[in-house]
Design a protein around this motif. Structure first.
Motif, PDB file in Angstrom:
ATOM      1  N   PRO A   2      42.060  36.958  42.865  1.00  0.00           N
ATOM      2  CA  PRO A   2      43.167  36.043  43.058  1.00  0.00           C
ATOM      3  C   PRO A   2      43.592  35.996  44.513  1.00  0.00           C
ATOM      4  O   PRO A   2      43.487  36.984  45.230  1.00  0.00           O
ATOM      5  CB  PRO A   2      44.264  36.620  42.165  1.00  0.00           C
ATOM      6  CG  PRO A   2      43.924  38.067  42.034  1.00  0.00           C
ATOM      7  CD  PRO A   2      42.418  38.120  42.055  1.00  0.00           C
ATOM      8  N   ILE A   3      44.091  34.864  44.922  1.00  0.00           N
ATOM      9  CA  ILE A   3      44.523  34.707  46.305  1.00  0.00           C
ATOM     10  C   ILE A   3      45.939  35.234  46.482  1.00  0.00           C
ATOM     11  O   ILE A   3      46.257  35.914  47.437  1.00  0.00           O
ATOM     12  CB  ILE A   3      44.475  33.219  46.714  1.00  0.00           C
ATOM     13  CG1 ILE A   3      43.039  32.714  46.606  1.00  0.00           C
ATOM     14  CG2 ILE A   3      44.987  33.014  48.125  1.00  0.00           C
ATOM     15  CD1 ILE A   3      42.906  31.237  46.757  1.00  0.00           C
ATOM     16  N   PRO A  28      50.854  31.442  40.299  1.00  0.00           N
ATOM     17  CA  PRO A  28      49.798  32.043  41.119  1.00  0.00           C
ATOM     18  C   PRO A  28      48.555  31.174  41.214  1.00  0.00           C
ATOM     19  O   PRO A  28      48.228  30.436  40.289  1.00  0.00           O
ATOM     20  CB  PRO A  28      49.497  33.356  40.393  1.00  0.00           C
ATOM     21  CG  PRO A  28      49.916  33.110  38.985  1.00  0.00           C
ATOM     22  CD  PRO A  28      51.114  32.202  39.068  1.00  0.00           C
ATOM     23  N   VAL A  29      47.884  31.280  42.325  1.00  0.00           N
ATOM     24  CA  VAL A  29      46.596  30.621  42.533  1.00  0.00           C
ATOM     25  C   VAL A  29      45.521  31.687  42.358  1.00  0.00           C
ATOM     26  O   VAL A  29      45.551  32.722  43.022  1.00  0.00           O
ATOM     27  CB  VAL A  29      46.507  30.003  43.939  1.00  0.00           C
ATOM     28  CG1 VAL A  29      45.122  29.410  44.175  1.00  0.00           C
ATOM     29  CG2 VAL A  29      47.580  28.938  44.116  1.00  0.00           C
ATOM     30  N   GLU A  38      32.741  27.399  41.345  1.00  0.00           N
ATOM     31  CA  GLU A  38      33.821  28.329  41.675  1.00  0.00           C
ATOM     32  C   GLU A  38      34.871  27.597  42.501  1.00  0.00           C
ATOM     33  O   GLU A  38      34.558  26.882  43.453  1.00  0.00           O
ATOM     34  CB  GLU A  38      33.263  29.513  42.467  1.00  0.00           C
ATOM     35  CG  GLU A  38      34.216  30.684  42.584  1.00  0.00           C
ATOM     36  CD  GLU A  38      34.327  31.478  41.294  1.00  0.00           C
ATOM     37  OE1 GLU A  38      35.294  32.244  41.172  1.00  0.00           O
ATOM     38  OE2 GLU A  38      33.458  31.326  40.419  1.00  0.00           O
ATOM     39  N   THR A  39      36.127  27.766  42.126  1.00  0.00           N
ATOM     40  CA  THR A  39      37.196  27.093  42.850  1.00  0.00           C
ATOM     41  C   THR A  39      38.506  27.832  42.636  1.00  0.00           C
ATOM     42  O   THR A  39      38.589  28.764  41.832  1.00  0.00           O
ATOM     43  CB  THR A  39      37.330  25.625  42.383  1.00  0.00           C
ATOM     44  OG1 THR A  39      38.264  24.946  43.231  1.00  0.00           O
ATOM     45  CG2 THR A  39      37.816  25.545  40.937  1.00  0.00           C
ATOM     46  N   SER A  40      39.545  27.440  43.356  1.00  0.00           N
ATOM     47  CA  SER A  40      40.873  28.001  43.161  1.00  0.00           C
ATOM     48  C   SER A  40      41.559  27.212  42.057  1.00  0.00           C
ATOM     49  O   SER A  40      41.544  25.979  42.072  1.00  0.00           O
ATOM     50  CB  SER A  40      41.694  27.914  44.452  1.00  0.00           C
ATOM     51  OG  SER A  40      41.070  28.653  45.483  1.00  0.00           O
ATOM     52  N   ILE A  41      42.179  27.923  41.108  1.00  0.00           N
ATOM     53  CA  ILE A  41      42.774  27.237  39.955  1.00  0.00           C
ATOM     54  C   ILE A  41      44.246  27.603  39.793  1.00  0.00           C
ATOM     55  O   ILE A  41      44.698  28.654  40.242  1.00  0.00           O
ATOM     56  CB  ILE A  41      42.015  27.555  38.648  1.00  0.00           C
ATOM     57  CG1 ILE A  41      42.025  29.069  38.364  1.00  0.00           C
ATOM     58  CG2 ILE A  41      40.601  27.019  38.692  1.00  0.00           C
ATOM     59  CD1 ILE A  41      41.421  29.432  37.022  1.00  0.00           C
ATOM     60  N   CYS A 136      48.364  28.580  50.574  1.00  0.00           N
ATOM     61  CA  CYS A 136      47.296  29.299  49.872  1.00  0.00           C
ATOM     62  C   CYS A 136      45.936  28.895  50.410  1.00  0.00           C
ATOM     63  O   CYS A 136      45.052  29.737  50.616  1.00  0.00           O
ATOM     64  CB  CYS A 136      47.363  29.016  48.369  1.00  0.00           C
ATOM     65  SG  CYS A 136      48.760  29.781  47.531  1.00  0.00           S
ATOM     66  N   GLU A 137      45.752  27.592  50.639  1.00  0.00           N
ATOM     67  CA  GLU A 137      44.475  27.109  51.175  1.00  0.00           C
ATOM     68  C   GLU A 137      44.235  27.657  52.581  1.00  0.00           C
ATOM     69  O   GLU A 137      43.122  28.030  52.933  1.00  0.00           O
ATOM     70  CB  GLU A 137      44.468  25.578  51.183  1.00  0.00           C
ATOM     71  CG  GLU A 137      44.436  24.962  49.790  1.00  0.00           C
ATOM     72  CD  GLU A 137      44.508  23.458  49.815  1.00  0.00           C
ATOM     73  OE1 GLU A 137      43.772  22.824  49.052  1.00  0.00           O
ATOM     74  OE2 GLU A 137      45.311  22.906  50.591  1.00  0.00           O
TER      75      GLU A 137
END
Length: 271
Positions: A2-3, A28-29, A38-41, A136-137
């Motif tokens: 997790p980020i 949360p991201v 794969e990606t941020s969700i 976050c990015e």
């Protein structure tokens, strides 16, 4: 990994936490997969709570998806939640007894989709949440530059592939018109399938998506190299069509040029 936190939002989070902009705990991201990549969700349920939306969750998220054309398998996936009332998981396997309740589902969004939805709320919370997603990015780019670069390459390749398909269809239609022939939907499909089979080891894009469990648009689940390969062949096919080569001659030529393209990528000489 997790980020900014782990898991989805918890019911014990209070509105005071939300108003305090503790978004890392509220929404949360995390890292996950959408459409086989794969990606941020982001949990749509958590986002709904963080935005303080008055409308019930189910109506709100389905309206957003419908009104703005978000695609399943590319912008989001549906996540079924365990049914507390029945004490069973979505695949009907028994689980431990828990308190009574109703089964439900969540929507796992890409961070880009979540950012767009936050912007659409047009309120202070929406703007604050959107800024949080941007942070976050930026954190991802700083802490994991290789992953961020991979995402940028993927996006660039996807856009390039989208930009080539329409011109290829237009070239085919113009060439057939010069010959006094009508272009039917199957003619476009033949071109698309021919190129896909070269790139995807003999499978059409639809077949490849089924084999790899990719929902929605197949190209959204392809990796950057596959998309770059498609783009190269579609661009080359436009040139071959403009040269007047028929399908039967273009196909072997595209196979030859494909092998040459792959050899260059691998740093191998190819005649």
């Amino acid at each position: 990994m997790p980020i900014t936190g782990q898991g989805l939002t918890h019911s014990e989070n209070s509105m005071a936490d939300i108003n305090g902009n503790d978004f890392a705990a509220i929404v949360p991201v995390t890292s996950g997969q959408i459409g086989g990549r794969e990606t941020s969700i982001v949990s749509a349920k958590a986002l709904h709570k963080a935005l303080g939306v008055g409308k019930d969750f189910s109506s709100w998220i389905t309206d957003r998806i419908t009104d703005y054309g978000f695609g399943i398998g590319s912008d989001y996936v549906v996540h079924k939640l365990i049914s507390p009332k029945l004490g069973k998981s979505p695949d009907s396997k028994a689980s431990s007894p828990v308190a009574a309740g109703r089964p439900g589902k969540d929507y796992l969004l890409t961070i880009s989709t979540a950012k767009e939805i936050a912007m659409l709320e047009r309120n202070d919370q929406g703007r604050a949440v959107r800024r949080y997603f941007i942070q976050c990015e930026e954190a991802l780019q700083l802490s994991a530059p290789a992953i961020a670069a991979k995402y940028r390459r993927q996006l660039k390749a996807r856009i390039s592939a989208a930009n080539m398909f329409t011109p290829m269809c237009a070239a085919l239609e113009a060439a057939r018109a010069e010959q006094g022939k009508q272009t039917l939907p199957r003619h476009y499909s033949n071109e698309s399938n021919m190129i896909a089979r070269i790139v995807l080891a003999g499978l059409t894009a639809k077949q490849w998506a089924q084999v790899n469990g990719v929902a929605g648009e197949p190209r959204d689940g392809m990796n950057a190299e596959q998309l770059e390969h498609l783009t190269y062949l579609e661009s080359t096919n436009i040139t071959l069509i403009d040269m007047g080569l028929p399908y039967e001659q273009r196909k072997p030529e595209l196979v030859r040029l494909s092998q040459r393209w792959l050899a260059k990528r691998l740093g191998v000489s190819h005649d």
